[in-house]
Design an enzyme around this catalytic site. Sequence first.
Site, PDB file in Angstrom:
ATOM      1  N   GLU A 132       0.823  -1.212   0.000  1.00  0.00           N
ATOM      2  CA  GLU A 132       0.000   0.000   0.000  1.00  0.00           C
ATOM      3  C   GLU A 132       0.855   1.258   0.000  1.00  0.00           C
ATOM      4  O   GLU A 132       0.499   2.270  -0.601  1.00  0.00           O
ATOM      5  CB  GLU A 132      -0.937  -0.002   1.211  1.00  0.00           C
ATOM      6  N   THR A 185      -5.237   8.129  -5.227  1.00  0.00           N
ATOM      7  CA  THR A 185      -5.386   8.176  -3.772  1.00  0.00           C
ATOM      8  C   THR A 185      -4.627   9.379  -3.206  1.00  0.00           C
ATOM      9  O   THR A 185      -5.133  10.090  -2.330  1.00  0.00           O
ATOM     10  CB  THR A 185      -4.852   6.871  -3.142  1.00  0.00           C
TER      11      THR A 185
END
Length: 312
Positions: A132, A185
Amino acid sequence: MKRISLFSPGTIANISCGFDVLGVALDEVGDIMHIEETVEPGWRISAITGADLPLAVEKNTAGVAGLSLLNAYKSKVGTHPGFHLVIEKKIKAGSGIGSSAASASGAVWGLNELLGRPFTPLELVGFAMEGEKLASGVAHADNVAPGLFGGFTLVRSYAPLDIVALPCPNDLYAVVLHPQIEIKTQDARSILKTQLSLKQATTQWGNLGGLIAGLYTDDYGLISRSLVDVVVEPIRSLLIPGFDELKKTMLDSGALGAGISGSGPSVFALAKGSDQAHLIAQAIDVNYRKWGIDFEVHCAKINTQGIKILNE
Ligand code: ADP
């Protein structure tokens, strides 16, 4: 040579009131992954279908997460066997339904199985978080934790890492509309305000407590009343064309609540029962066409198992 094939689920992070701390795993929507032991040592990705993503281990979330596990295994045991990975991407990257996390979680979970489970589920979350970090610059756990544990999870703390697996009512479904536009993101994070008013904070933690209490008591009414986000949604929804109308259509079609999935652009609704979920899916499928944006709609039961083995 040992091998494993698995399904690694897509996930909805945040779930309205749980920004950065709540997540939930989906059935049917996710990556298929195959990991096989090899004679040569090392860790490589030999093929990816369904998406144009890097095969280089250090540029792929599955690669980075797997490498972090294998390095830890090497420190423990002194060496590790070689493995190669094939990924069938079923969720598009940048969708907001945890595409990067599904690959990272699947890789570490599968490797752990093939190595005889040397690591705990919590340690697997730590390895997957490295993936991530590659995807978004932040080693967040709100997608990888539900993928690895199944159902709803709460990230109670990052230091130390403390993940709470929450119960899930039996008849809970999610509907997700994914507009095919890209919201990075990192961009969705950079527009957020860094300060909250006390009023916003109390509203948000009241709802977060309510949602968790609703999950523990199977109280769909409480779950519904608690699916409110006064902190992030008012800002991030501006990036999603037609968000307000889409949310209204979901609620008018009987959704318990609706909001932004992860950092968007996907929008999710929770529903009681498969019939209700399919009604919502049909309504948004008709309603969203006017925006002239390609989109796909997923309708899935909440996945309480997490990653699933596809072969023995
Ligand atoms: P999502 O919420 O869909 O995971 P993110 O923006 O968090 O979206 O992550 C997507 C980013 O991660 C993209 O830049 C993509 O190229 C990168 N990435 C690297 N490896 C993978 C992978 N195996 N699966 C999906 N995305 C990956």
